[in-house]
Design a protein around this motif. Structure first.
Motif, PDB file in Angstrom:
ATOM      1  N   THR A 243       3.739   9.272  12.693  1.00 14.05           N
ATOM      2  CA  THR A 243       2.822   8.391  13.186  1.00 14.05           C
ATOM      3  C   THR A 243       3.054   7.056  12.724  1.00 14.05           C
ATOM      4  OG1 THR A 243       1.284   8.983  11.573  1.00 14.05           O
ATOM      5  CG2 THR A 243       1.112  10.005  13.570  1.00 14.05           C
ATOM      6  N   VAL A 245       5.409   5.144  12.578  1.00 12.38           N
ATOM      7  CA  VAL A 245       6.178   4.251  13.765  1.00 12.38           C
ATOM      8  C   VAL A 245       5.389   3.151  14.186  1.00 12.38           C
ATOM      9  CG1 VAL A 245       6.291   5.659  15.521  1.00 12.38           C
ATOM     10  CG2 VAL A 245       8.267   4.282  14.889  1.00 12.38           C
ATOM     11  N   LEU A 246       4.114   3.430  14.129  1.00 10.78           N
ATOM     12  CA  LEU A 246       3.286   2.480  15.048  1.00 10.78           C
ATOM     13  C   LEU A 246       3.061   1.167  14.356  1.00 10.78           C
ATOM     14  CD1 LEU A 246       0.397   4.650  16.597  1.00 10.78           C
ATOM     15  CD2 LEU A 246       2.451   3.614  17.592  1.00 10.78           C
ATOM     16  N   SER A 273       5.858   0.499   6.703  1.00  5.36           N
ATOM     17  CA  SER A 273       5.955   1.170   8.090  1.00  5.36           C
ATOM     18  C   SER A 273       7.094   2.603   7.782  1.00  5.36           C
ATOM     19  CB  SER A 273       6.789   0.114   8.932  1.00  5.36           C
ATOM     20  OG  SER A 273       7.914   0.087   8.323  1.00  5.36           O
ATOM     21  N   TYR A 330      -0.056   6.826   9.814  1.00  8.14           N
ATOM     22  CA  TYR A 330      -0.543   5.353  10.199  1.00  8.14           C
ATOM     23  C   TYR A 330      -1.741   4.904   9.990  1.00  8.14           C
ATOM     24  CZ  TYR A 330      -1.290   1.517  13.123  1.00  8.14           C
ATOM     25  OH  TYR A 330      -1.850   0.358  13.716  1.00  8.14           O
ATOM     26  N   GLU A 331      -2.792   5.860  10.427  1.00  9.19           N
ATOM     27  CA  GLU A 331      -4.102   5.372   9.885  1.00  9.19           C
ATOM     28  C   GLU A 331      -4.429   5.038   8.444  1.00  9.19           C
ATOM     29  OE1 GLU A 331      -5.982   4.604  12.570  1.00  9.19           O
ATOM     30  OE2 GLU A 331      -4.579   5.523  14.101  1.00  9.19           O
ATOM     31  N   TYR A 444      -6.430  -0.163  15.279  1.00  3.06           N
ATOM     32  CA  TYR A 444      -6.256  -1.054  16.437  1.00  3.06           C
ATOM     33  C   TYR A 444      -7.281  -1.947  16.516  1.00  3.06           C
ATOM     34  CZ  TYR A 444      -3.941   3.408  16.737  1.00  3.06           C
ATOM     35  OH  TYR A 444      -3.067   4.251  16.384  1.00  3.06           O
ATOM     36  N   HIS A 465     -10.481   6.532  17.026  1.00  7.08           N
ATOM     37  CA  HIS A 465      -9.353   6.351  18.119  1.00  7.08           C
ATOM     38  C   HIS A 465      -9.204   7.764  18.798  1.00  7.08           C
ATOM     39  CE1 HIS A 465      -7.600   7.761  14.305  1.00  7.08           C
ATOM     40  NE2 HIS A 465      -6.678   7.991  14.978  1.00  7.08           N
TER      41      HIS A 465
END
Lengths: 616, 83
Positions: A243, A245-246, A273, A330-331, A444, A465
C-alpha cells in the motif's frame, strides 16, 4: 462451510460459554462478519450504554466465505460500541485467526458482561473454556502470543489479544491477531480490556463443507483468482510495492496532508515511500523491506515484512527489534510520518513495530501526536506537560520517545491515549483535532479529494477511508477515473462505495480485491456458497441495509446531522500551493444530495420509507 | 526546452542515470506532445496508467494532443493502489 450456523455466547460475568444456533433469518439479510455481528449488536446492546461498561458487547465474527478457498477469505471483524467515538465500531482484520475460528466450527463469538478477574478464551474445536489470564495480563500482545503458544504447545494455534495500551485505557487500542494483524480502529481493544478479556486462543481441525453448491463455488473462486492474477494492481502492484506505493501518488496529486493537516504536501514523502523501503541501506546493504506476506488464502499478498537498521538510534541497544516484523503500510507511514513531519524511515518502522507489539491504532496515535506537536509549537503544551519531550514537528527522536511513553501508560501518555479530540479539548484548542465523530482522519486530505471528505463526514465509525474508498476512483482510476476536485457526482460515488464495501466486509473477503473485482465477481462466489439471494442486486441491497442499520444505531446513540461534519480547517483553510492550491472541502454542496439519495430526510435521519424498503 | 520527468514504482527502471530518486531534468523539443514523451522512454500505454502534468491527471484520450511547455513536470505511475 459457508455459515457453520453455530455461535458461541460467552458471559464473562458468569463465566459461562454457551453454544447457540445462528439466526439464519438474520444471516440471509446481513450476510456475516460486519453486517451480521452489527445486527446482533443492534438487537442486544443499548446504543446509549457506556462503551466501557459491562452492558456493551464485543463480537468477533467471520463471514460466510471466511476459511474457504476464495482468495483473501481469511477476514474477521470485531464489532462493539466504540469508546473513542460512541458510535458503532466494526474493525476488520486479516491474518489467520478468522479462518481458524471457522475450522473450529464457529461463525462468531459474542462476549458479554465483565469478568471479575482477567481471563482468556481457549477454543479447541467444540471444547471451549475460560482460563485465568494471570500469566499474560500486563504483557504485550507479542509476549501474550508467545506465552499462549508455549503454554498450549501448539504452533498452529491462532491468537487474538490485547497489549498493554488497552489495559492502560488507551481509547484507540487494537485487537491484535497473529502478532502483526490488527482490528485496528475505534478502540475495539479497549472494550476487550474493559471486560478483563486478554486473549482468544483458537485451534480448529474441522474442514470446510456445507457449501450451497460446491462445484459452482469452486468455478466462481477460480474465475475470481484469475481476475486478481491478471489485474495489474492485484497481480503486481500490491505484492511488489504494498500500500505504501501511494505515498508519492497522493503527494503528487496534492492530496497528502502533513503537519496535523495544516499543510498539504510533504517534502519527505519520497524518503518514507514504498520505493525507499526497497532501497539498500548504507549500513548493511539490506533494504527496509525483507519480503511481502499474505494472509489466509490470499493470492495478492500485499503485507510488508521489514527490518530496522540495527545501527539506528531507536533500536541500536534493543536487539529484540533487530529481526524482521510487520512493516509500514501507507496509512501508518502517513500518520506516524507525514502528519508528524517525520521522514526517518527507520524511526517510523520501529514505531510501527511498537504499535503492533502493544496493539494500538497507528492512524489515531500518529494523528494525536501530530495534534500535540502543533499545540507544542503554538505554546499550548510545554515540556512540563510532555514529560520533558521536545514535541516538535519533524523530530524522529520525539516520535520514538512519545511512542515508548504511550506504552507505559504513565504521565502524558494518559492524555495521548485519549485521542486528539479529548487532548485538544483539554488544552483548549479543539479546532486542532482532525477528526469526525472523534476519530482521526486517515491519509487523504478532504480538501484535495472531494469525495473522500464526504465519505469521512458520513462514515458510521468516524473518519475512515475503509468505509468508502472513493480515492480508488478519484485518484487511481479504479474502476473509472473521476475528477478528484469535483463535488458533482460524488454523493452517488460515495454511496456506491459505502454499500459495496459493507458487502465485502460482511463476506469474509478483503477490500483490496475490489481493485480488480467488481460486485459481478464477488456476488457469484457468495451466491454459490450461501443460501439466499446473493445476486449482484441482492448483495448491494444487503450492503445498503447494513449501512442504514449502523446509521440507525448511531442515531439512537445520540448522533445527528451535526456530527456529519469536517473540522473547520477542512472547510475554511484553503490548501496553499501545489496542484490543489486554493481548495477547501465542498462538503456543504454534497451532503444534502447524499442524504437525498440515501433516502434520509434533510436532517440526515433514516426515514420510515427507507426502513420499510430495506426491511429494517 | 527543459522540463522534468518523474517515474515511480516499476517505471523507475526507465529513468536515465542520475542522482535523484525519481526525478530527472531533461531537454526535449519545444511543444513536445505528452504521448510522444512517454513513447520516448519506451513506457507502454498500459504501464502509463497514472500520468500527471504538474500534479494534474491527464486522461488517456487527452495525452496525444497535450503539448508540454518549459518547466512542466510529468509524473508517471503504473497501475497501483493501496489504502
Amino acid at each position: 462451510m459457508s455459515w457453520t450456523r453455530k455461535i458461541l455466547r460467552v458471559n464473562l460475568s458468569k463465566g459461562t460459554c454457551t453454544p447457540e444456533a445462528l439466526n439464519m433469518d438474520w444471516a440471509k439479510a446481513y450476510l456475516g462478519q460486519r453486517g451480521l455481528a452489527s445486527k446482533y449488536l443492534v438487537e442486544e446492546v443499548d446504543p446509549t450504554c457506556d462503551a466501557l461498561g459491562p452492558d456493551n458487547k464485543l463480537i468477533m465474527a467471520t463471514g460466510p466465505l471466511t476459511g474457504t478457498m476464495a482468495s483473501t477469505a481469511g477476514r474477521y471483524s470485531v464489532v462493539c460500541k466504540s469508546p473513542l467515538t460512541g458510535a458503532i465500531a466494526a474493525s476488520n482484520s486479516g491474518g489467520f485467526l478468522g479462518a481458524e475460528m471457522k475450522f473450529a466450527g464457529w461463525d462468531m463469538i459474542i462476549f458479554e458482561g465483565k469478568s471479575e478477574k482477567p481471563v482468556y478464551l481457549l477454543m479447541q474445536d467444540d471444547k471451549v473454556e475460560l482460563r485465568s489470564a494471570d500469566a499474560i495480563w500486563g504483557k504485550s500482545a507479542w509476549e501474550t502470543d508467545d506465552i499462549l503458544h508455549a503454554t498450549h504447545q501448539d504452533p498452529q494455534m491462532r491468537i487474538a489479544c490485547i497489549g498493554r495500551t488497552a489495559e492502560a485505557g488507551c481509547l484507540y487500542a487494537a485487537v491484535m491477531n497473529d502478532k502483526h494483524r490488527a482490528a485496528g480502529r475505534s478502540g475495539v481493544g479497549t472494550v476487550m480490556a474493559s471486560k478483563n478479556l486478554k486473549a482468544v486462543a483458537i485451534r480448529g481441525t474441522g474442514g470446510i463443507g456445507n457449501l450451497e453448491d460446491a462445484k459452482k463455488f469452486m468455478d466462481a473462486v477460480d474465475a475470481g483468482k484469475q481476475v486478481l492474477a491478471d489485474g495489474a494492481v492485484t497481480g503486481q502492484g500490491l505484492p511488489i510495492y504494498g500500500t505504501q506505493v501511494l505515498m508519492n501518488v497522493i503527494n503528487g496529486v496534492g492530496g497528502l496532508p502533513a503537519h496535523n493537516m495544516r499543510d498539504v504536501g510533504f517534502e519527505g514523502a519520497g524518503d518514507i515511500s514504498a520505493e525507499a523501503m526497497a532501497e539498500p541501506r548504507k549500513s548493511d546493504g539490506k533494504p527496509n523491506l525483507t519480503t511481502n506476506a499474505g494472509c489466509f488464502a490470499c493470492t495478492i499478498a500485499c503485507g510488508r515484512i521489514s527490518t530496522v537498521d540495527k545501527t539506528h538510534f531507536s533500536v541500536k541497544d534493543k536487539p529484540q527489534y533487530h529481526g524482521a516484523s510487520g512493516g509500514l503500510e501507507y496509512e501508518a507511514a502517513w500518520a506516524l510520518g507525514a502528519d508528524t513531519g517525520v521522514s526517518d524511515l527507520d524511526a517510523l518502522t520501529y514505531v510501527n513495530f511498537l504499535c503492533n507489539e502493544d496493539g494500538f491504532d497507528p492512524i489515531t496515535f500518529g494523528a494525536t501526536v501530530a495534534a500535540a506537536m502543533e499545540m507544542f509549537g503554538d505554546g499550548d503544551l510545554t515540556t512540563d506537560d510532555t514529560d520533558g519531550i521536545e514535541l516538535k514537528f519533524g523530530s524522529a527522536e520525539a516520535l520514538v520517545a512519545i511512542t515508548e511513553l504511550l506504552v507505559t501508560g504513565e504521565g502524558f501518555a494518559k492524555d495521548l491515549g485519549q485521542g486528539s479530540k479529548r487532548l485538544c479539548d483539554k488544552y483548549k484548542r479543539p479546532e486542532l483535532s482532525m477528526t469526525v465523530k472523534s476519530q482521526e482522519f486517515p491519509a487523504y486530505d478532504p480538501r484535495g479529494i472531494q469525495g473522500i471528505g464526504l465519505n469521512y463526514a458520513t462514515s458510521n465509525r468516524g473518519a475512515c477511508h475503509l468505509r468508502g474508498y472513493t480515492v480508488a476512483s478519484e485518484v487511481l482510476g479504479i474502476p473509472v477515473k473521476t475528477e478528484q476536485n469535483d463535488a458533482e457526482g460524488k454523493p452517488e460515488l460515495v454511496k456506491a462505495f459505502q454499500d459495496a464495501t459493507a458487502v465485502v466486509d460482511s463476506a469474509g473477503l478483503c477490500l483490496f480485491t475490489t481493485f480488480a473485482w467488481g460486485m459481478d465477481n464477488i456476488a457469484p462466489q457468495i451466491d454459490a456458497a450461501c443460501e439466499g439471494d446473493w445476486s449482484v442486486e441482492g448483495c448491494l441491497e444487503a450492503g445498503e441495509r447494513i449501512w442504514n442499520m449502523e446509521r440507525i444505531f448511531n442515531q439512537a446513540a445520540g448522533f445527528t446531522a451535526d456530527d456529519d461534519k469536517l473540522p473547520k480547517r477542512m472547510l475554511n483553510e484553503a490548501i496553499k500551493g501545489g496542484p490543489t492550491d486554493g481548495q477547501v472541502s465542498r462538503l456543504g454542496e454534497m451532503l444534502p444530495k447524499y442524504y437525498e439519495i440515501r433516502g434520509w430526510n434533510p436532517q440526515g435521519e433514516v426515514t420510515a420509507e427507507t426502513r420499510k424498503r430495506l426491511s429494517l | 526546452m527543459k522540463m522534468y520527468i518523474e517515474f515511480y514504482a516499476s517505471l523507475m527502471k526507465y529513468l536515465p542515470p542520475g542522482n535523484s530518486r525519481f526525478r530527472r531534468e531533461v531537454k526535449v523539443e519545444d511543444s513536445l506532445k505528452l504521448n510522444r514523451l512517454i513513447e520516448c522512454y519506451h513506457i507502454s500505454p498500459e504501464e502509463a496508467h497514472l500520468v500527471l502534468v504538474n500534479g494534474h491527471y491527464i486522461y488517456h484520450e487527452d495525452r496525444p494532443n497535450r503539448k508540454l511547455i518549459e518547466g512542466d513536470v510529468v509524473s508517471i505511475w503504473p497501475p497501483v493502489a493501496g489504502g
